[in-house]
Scaffold this motif. Structure first.
Motif, PDB file in Angstrom:
ATOM      1  N   ASP A 253       7.860  -8.138   4.087  1.00 38.88           N
ATOM      2  CA  ASP A 253       6.950  -6.890   3.946  1.00 38.88           C
ATOM      3  C   ASP A 253       7.437  -5.850   5.082  1.00 38.88           C
ATOM      4  O   ASP A 253       7.577  -4.757   4.803  1.00 38.88           O
ATOM      5  CB  ASP A 253       5.576  -6.966   3.830  1.00 38.88           C
ATOM      6  CG  ASP A 253       4.953  -7.697   5.294  1.00 38.88           C
ATOM      7  OD1 ASP A 253       5.882  -8.218   6.052  1.00 38.88           O
ATOM      8  OD2 ASP A 253       3.894  -7.504   5.441  1.00 38.88           O
TER       9      ASP A 253
ATOM     10  N   GLU B 157      -4.247 -12.168   2.023  1.00 42.26           N
ATOM     11  CA  GLU B 157      -3.745 -10.836   2.458  1.00 42.26           C
ATOM     12  C   GLU B 157      -2.962 -10.091   1.622  1.00 42.26           C
ATOM     13  O   GLU B 157      -2.371 -10.544   0.814  1.00 42.26           O
ATOM     14  CB  GLU B 157      -2.998 -11.360   3.940  1.00 42.26           C
ATOM     15  CG  GLU B 157      -2.169 -10.394   4.305  1.00 42.26           C
ATOM     16  CD  GLU B 157      -1.260 -11.063   5.580  1.00 42.26           C
ATOM     17  OE1 GLU B 157      -1.833 -11.330   6.628  1.00 42.26           O
ATOM     18  OE2 GLU B 157      -0.150 -11.124   5.170  1.00 42.26           O
ATOM     19  N   GLU B 158      -3.138  -8.702   1.711  1.00 39.33           N
ATOM     20  CA  GLU B 158      -2.446  -8.043   0.841  1.00 39.33           C
ATOM     21  C   GLU B 158      -2.189  -6.666   1.631  1.00 39.33           C
ATOM     22  O   GLU B 158      -3.105  -5.694   1.876  1.00 39.33           O
ATOM     23  CB  GLU B 158      -3.330  -7.723  -0.526  1.00 39.33           C
ATOM     24  CG  GLU B 158      -2.412  -7.023  -1.485  1.00 39.33           C
ATOM     25  CD  GLU B 158      -3.131  -6.626  -2.861  1.00 39.33           C
ATOM     26  OE1 GLU B 158      -2.546  -6.003  -3.659  1.00 39.33           O
ATOM     27  OE2 GLU B 158      -4.660  -6.625  -2.916  1.00 39.33           O
ATOM     28  N   SER B 159      -0.722  -6.327   1.535  1.00 37.08           N
ATOM     29  CA  SER B 159      -0.530  -4.952   1.935  1.00 37.08           C
ATOM     30  C   SER B 159      -0.314  -4.019   1.020  1.00 37.08           C
ATOM     31  O   SER B 159      -0.206  -4.174  -0.077  1.00 37.08           O
ATOM     32  CB  SER B 159       1.005  -5.206   2.565  1.00 37.08           C
ATOM     33  OG  SER B 159       1.220  -6.293   3.614  1.00 37.08           O
TER      34      SER B 159
ATOM     35  N   GLN C 254       2.309  -5.438  -1.887  1.00 36.40           N
ATOM     36  CA  GLN C 254       2.671  -6.812  -2.300  1.00 36.40           C
ATOM     37  C   GLN C 254       3.233  -7.034  -3.792  1.00 36.40           C
ATOM     38  O   GLN C 254       4.132  -7.764  -4.033  1.00 36.40           O
ATOM     39  CB  GLN C 254       1.220  -7.746  -2.354  1.00 36.40           C
ATOM     40  CG  GLN C 254       1.514  -9.022  -1.795  1.00 36.40           C
ATOM     41  CD  GLN C 254       1.842  -8.954  -0.103  1.00 36.40           C
ATOM     42  OE1 GLN C 254       1.299  -8.337   0.610  1.00 36.40           O
ATOM     43  NE2 GLN C 254       2.350 -10.209   0.254  1.00 36.40           N
TER      44      GLN C 254
ATOM     45  N   TYR D  70      -7.850  -7.556   3.235  1.00 34.86           N
ATOM     46  CA  TYR D  70      -8.118  -8.933   3.305  1.00 34.86           C
ATOM     47  C   TYR D  70      -9.598  -8.986   2.433  1.00 34.86           C
ATOM     48  O   TYR D  70     -10.516  -8.176   2.442  1.00 34.86           O
ATOM     49  CB  TYR D  70      -8.505  -9.532   4.602  1.00 34.86           C
ATOM     50  CG  TYR D  70      -7.345  -9.539   5.390  1.00 34.86           C
ATOM     51  CD1 TYR D  70      -6.465 -10.726   5.602  1.00 34.86           C
ATOM     52  CD2 TYR D  70      -7.114  -8.407   6.317  1.00 34.86           C
ATOM     53  CE1 TYR D  70      -5.268 -10.361   6.410  1.00 34.86           C
ATOM     54  CE2 TYR D  70      -5.976  -8.232   7.147  1.00 34.86           C
ATOM     55  CZ  TYR D  70      -5.113  -9.361   7.332  1.00 34.86           C
ATOM     56  OH  TYR D  70      -4.012  -9.269   8.227  1.00 34.86           O
TER      57      TYR D  70
ATOM     58  N   ARG E 167       8.008  -1.845   4.424  1.00 37.38           N
ATOM     59  CA  ARG E 167       6.898  -1.153   5.202  1.00 37.38           C
ATOM     60  C   ARG E 167       7.837  -0.142   5.725  1.00 37.38           C
ATOM     61  O   ARG E 167       7.529   1.209   5.865  1.00 37.38           O
ATOM     62  CB  ARG E 167       6.321  -1.858   6.076  1.00 37.38           C
ATOM     63  CG  ARG E 167       4.937  -2.565   5.450  1.00 37.38           C
ATOM     64  CD  ARG E 167       4.649  -3.361   6.705  1.00 37.38           C
ATOM     65  NE  ARG E 167       3.821  -2.507   7.625  1.00 37.38           N
ATOM     66  CZ  ARG E 167       3.377  -3.162   8.714  1.00 37.38           C
ATOM     67  NH1 ARG E 167       3.388  -4.582   8.775  1.00 37.38           N
ATOM     68  NH2 ARG E 167       2.804  -2.373   9.885  1.00 37.38           N
TER      69      ARG E 167
ATOM     70  N   LYS F 154      -2.466  -3.843   6.106  1.00 34.69           N
ATOM     71  CA  LYS F 154      -2.973  -5.443   5.314  1.00 34.69           C
ATOM     72  C   LYS F 154      -4.650  -5.017   5.125  1.00 34.69           C
ATOM     73  O   LYS F 154      -5.038  -4.418   5.878  1.00 34.69           O
ATOM     74  CB  LYS F 154      -2.616  -6.418   6.197  1.00 34.69           C
ATOM     75  CG  LYS F 154      -1.283  -6.772   6.349  1.00 34.69           C
ATOM     76  CD  LYS F 154      -0.918  -8.100   7.154  1.00 34.69           C
ATOM     77  CE  LYS F 154       0.532  -8.340   7.306  1.00 34.69           C
ATOM     78  NZ  LYS F 154       1.443  -8.215   6.171  1.00 34.69           N
TER      79      LYS F 154
ATOM     80  N   THR G  51      -8.894  -1.972  11.099  1.00 30.35           N
ATOM     81  CA  THR G  51      -9.294  -3.022   9.535  1.00 30.35           C
ATOM     82  C   THR G  51     -10.810  -2.774   9.213  1.00 30.35           C
ATOM     83  O   THR G  51     -11.197  -3.169   8.232  1.00 30.35           O
ATOM     84  CB  THR G  51      -8.791  -4.205  10.012  1.00 30.35           C
ATOM     85  OG1 THR G  51      -7.103  -4.227  10.336  1.00 30.35           O
ATOM     86  CG2 THR G  51      -8.852  -5.118   8.789  1.00 30.35           C
TER      87      THR G  51
END
Length: 789
Positions: free
Chosen positions: A494, A586-588, A679, A580, A498, A578, A517
């Motif tokens: 990733d 986890e997901e970007s 993702q 959550y 990115r 990211k 976050t």
């Protein structure tokens, strides 16, 4: 420092240019930092055959000096110059310290063809009032006229200042070891110094006992001498010690230092009468104390090694002796210690006590038991010769050294593969012979016995290959490009995407932002289009940072609000970070926010941000990543987006994000946002297929339909694509119109169609047939009409 005159005792280097030899040694892997020499060209020994007063001076003298092949007239002001004196003469052309060149000249009208010198004028002693009053150097009557005075005085030594690699063992910390290195380079043999001595009938075993109570001392041997006469050392020992940076003390102490610099083995001399009849080698006790030779009281710890008389410490092993057993002018009986101690322990003790002595450096490098024995014999020989010592018969020894031969077996191709070059078997034999490494060959395999003096070489082919390679000469290798497969470096995972997407967004005019976050519960409720359960911190530092976000858009709205309060009207920002869920999955995500004028040109030509600009940015990213013709946009049901100006982003018919204007109930300003899953993009990327640029011309046709407002352009595009078939290469929407001449529940959408065949030129007739079929399909499918038909 390495004294080359000293090294010459063990290997013949009389025919060598010492500066050129330094270059060869450096090329072989031992770096010579500096070549230090006292040699001065155009110096000679002269004899004053006449000495008269200068006619125009009360202190100068006019001398005639025999320099061997001629007599020179030299004016001298030294008070001690006189007829018959042997002197040091600097001839014209000599350059003395301070870059002072001797030239023919006239001194008060009298010709002078040189200079009679004092030692301080040659840089060989300090200039003091005493040296100045002493005048020129007076040589002995046997000084040979016309010869080199520095050589006659023994002051012409050449010294090498070495920069030894930390992984190299102590073989280059002593002169015999360095002689072996020169021998390998010049392919000459080394001759060890004479170590003969006579023993008396009296034996050591009746006078001395030894106990070793620590595993840190694998080898300890002791010999004894008596009737020692402590006095001044011979000139050659004093001179050589001085060249190594050590001062002369007396003949006994000097011999111990001399042997250490010769063989690399430190020795310790105990006054036997002060020591007593017993030696115990053991680990020190915590807080045990000993007064060392420098007069300092040292506190010991249990990791130190000490030599004791059975009760109290008399020496810190491998570091420094104790004051209580020091050899002095009254000493007549000496116990000589030659030992090997654990190098790690010695280094630790020397560092902790800040006692980095010449002995501790060598102990800390590791020692060879063979040289321990040779150093003992050499010391006994010198003590007998220069201190009148009587050597007692026998020795006391403790020996737990592993004497297993270090054997390396290898094939020639093993070395060549290691070095990446081809060295013949015969050349390898030559290099091993130069190294003085005994070997034999069986069935094409070399079997090499590593000498005990080279403790830095482990029994593996790597170290042998290095020794062969450095003597063969890395400077002789022909440079070639490496024949190896290489792989282009770059980011992966990733991080790679990115970086690439971030660069793309910056090129499109957006600025990157970084936000927390953690967000507040109220913000966490916004843009919850995925309906993910969120992580709520049980003990947050503050309420506004108590929920782990599942979308980046709320954070961007906070950034927008911050800028708005500071009168920033045009905001184009993005964030890649990211998110959550409650399961910590986890997901970007890639998220952006735009408002204001996307382009501005003075006061009249401004391009305001709207849905289509934001959609164009998203399409640019998706096209850049290779998803052309695989994505689409559908009406979104996200309650936080404007219901008429929003869409879901679909990839391969799967929802990967949202786009649209922020709902007026949340924000009255016209602000547009987008978000899509990085993702999902990473999981769906396929290799990009490239097409050859078209060789044949294209045909473009434009048309517009008046359709119901509730019909989307995407639906119309699907029908056009099906009807157009393979010859329809591209479709563009270039106008959407509502207003005059259009019913209020209708809208006009105009399309530009491009037709092309990659194998031939299309005819107008067949293009019109397709064009008409498209019109028919769209009008019948959506019950609409062609505009301006």
């Amino acid at each position: 420092m390495m004294n080359l005159d000293w090294v010459g005792d063990y290997i013949d280097i009389s025919d060598q240019d010492l500066k050129e030899l330094a270059r060869k040694i450096t090329e072989s892997g031992i770096n010579i930092e500096k070549v230090i020499t006292n040699h001065i060209d155009n110096l000679t020994i002269g004899e004053v055959v006449e000495c008269e007063n200068h006619p125009d001076s009360d202190h100068l003298h006019v001398c005639k000096v025999n320099v061997g092949n001629e007599e020179l007239q030299i004016v001298c002001g030294a008070p001690n110059v006189r007829k018959g004196l042997k002197v040091v003469v600097a001839l014209p052309g000599a350059i003395l310290p301070g870059n002072f060149e001797i030239k023919k000249s006239k001194i008060r009208g009298v010709e002078s063809n040189g200079m009679l010198c004092a030692l301080y004028e040659l840089g060989l002693e300090e200039k003091t009032d005493e040296a100045y009053e002493r005048g020129i150097e007076e040589l002995k009557e046997d000084a040979p006229v016309g010869s080199d005075p520095l050589k006659y005085l023994g002051l012409d030594d050449t010294l090498y200042e070495l920069d030894i690699h930390k992984h190299r063992n102590n073989d280059c910390y002593y002169h015999i070891g360095f002689a072996y290195e020169i021998g390998a380079i010049l392919n000459r043999k080394v001759t060890l110094p004479e170590s003969r001595y006579e023993e008396i009938e009296e034996g050591i075993n009746d006078k001395f006992s030894l106990d070793v109570e620590t595993e840190k001392c694998p080898y300890y041997t002791a010999r004894m001498v008596k009737n020692v006469k402590v006095g001044e050392s011979p000139d050659f020992i004093k001179r050589r010690l001085k060249s190594a940076g050590m001062r002369s003390i007396n003949n006994v102490v000097d011999i111990s230092n001399y042997v250490m610099l010769e063989f690399g083995q430190p020795l310790h001399f105990f006054d036997k009468n002060k020591l007593g009849n017993k030696v115990v080698v053991r680990d020190a006790k915590d807080k045990e104390e000993v007064v060392t030779l420098d007069g300092e009281t040292r506190k010991l710890v249990s990791s130190d090694i000490v030599i004791t008389d059975g009760v109290k410490p008399v020496c810190i092993a491998g570091v420094m002796g104790g004051e209580n057993t020091e050899v002095d002018e009254n000493t007549t009986e000496i116990l000589i210690e030659a030992a090997i101690f654990n190098p790690v322990s010695i280094r630790y003790t020397a560092s902790r006590l800040d006692l980095r002595s010449e002995a501790s450096i060598r102990y800390g490098k590791g020692l060879s038991y063979e040289y321990t024995e040779l150093a003992m014999d050499r010391a006994l020989s010198l003590l007998q010769k220069y201190a009148g010592a009587e050597v007692l018969k026998g020795k006391v020894i403790y020996d737990k050294v592993d004497k297993t031969d270090q054997i390396v077996e290898f094939y020639p191709e093993d070395v060549n593969k290691m070095l990446g070059i081809t060295i013949s078997e015969d050349d390898m034999k030559v290099e091993l012979g130069r190294l003085d490494f005994p070997y034999e060959i069986k069935d094409g395999k070399f079997i090499v016995n590593i000498p005990k003096r080279r403790l830095d070489i482990d029994p593996n082919v790597n170290d042998i290959a290095e020794e062969i390679g450095r003597l063969y000469g890395y400077q002789n290798l022909v440079s070639t490009l490496p024949n190896v497969s290489i792989r282009r470096g770059g980011y992966v995972g990733d991080v790679k995407y990115r970086k690439e997407i971030s660069k793309r967004l910056r090129r499109l005019g957006l600025s990157e932002t970084k936000t927390y976050t953690l967000i507040s519960p109220d913000m966490a409720k916004l843009f919850d289009y995925e309906n993910k359960e969120k992580v709520v911190l049980p003990n947050p530092m503050s309420v506004d940072k108590s929920v782990v976000r599942t979308s980046l858009i709320p954070s961007l709205l906070n950034v927008y609000d911050y800028n708005k309060k500071r009168k920033v009207k045009d905001v184009f920002i993005y964030e890649i970070a990211k998110t959550y869920d409650k399961n910590y999955t986890e997901e970007s995500k890639i998220s952006g926010l735009l408002c204001g004028n996307y382009m501005s040109n003075g006061w009249s030509l401004n391009t305001k941000v709207d849905f289509y600009i934001v959609k164009g940015i998203v399409e640019n990213i998706l096209d850049y990543m290779g998803f052309k013709n695989r994505y689409s946009f559908q009406i979104s049901d996200c309650s936080d987006l404007h219901p008429g100006i929003s869409a879901d982003i679909m990839l391969d018919r799967n929802k990967i994000g949202i786009i649209g204007r922020v709902h007026p109930k949340l924000l009255k300003d016209e602000v547009y946002v987008f978000e899509l899953s990085l993702q999902a993009l990473m999981n769906k990327i396929k290799p990009i297929k490239y097409k050859e640029a078209p060789k044949y011309p294209t045909i473009e046709k434009d048309l517009a339909f008046i359709i119901d407002k509730n019909i989307t352009s995407g639906e119309v595009l699907e029908v056009i694509k099906r009807a157009g078939g393979r010859l329809l290469s591209n479709i563009k929407v270039f106008d959407v119109y509502t207003g005059d001449n259009i019913d209020s529940d209708k809208k006009s959408i105009a399309y530009s169609l491009t037709f092309m065949d990659s194998n031939r030129t299309l005819e107008e007739k067949e293009v019109m047939e397709l064009f008409n079929r498209i019109i028919e399909k769209v009008t019948s499918e959506f019950n609409c009409e062609l505009r301006d038909k």
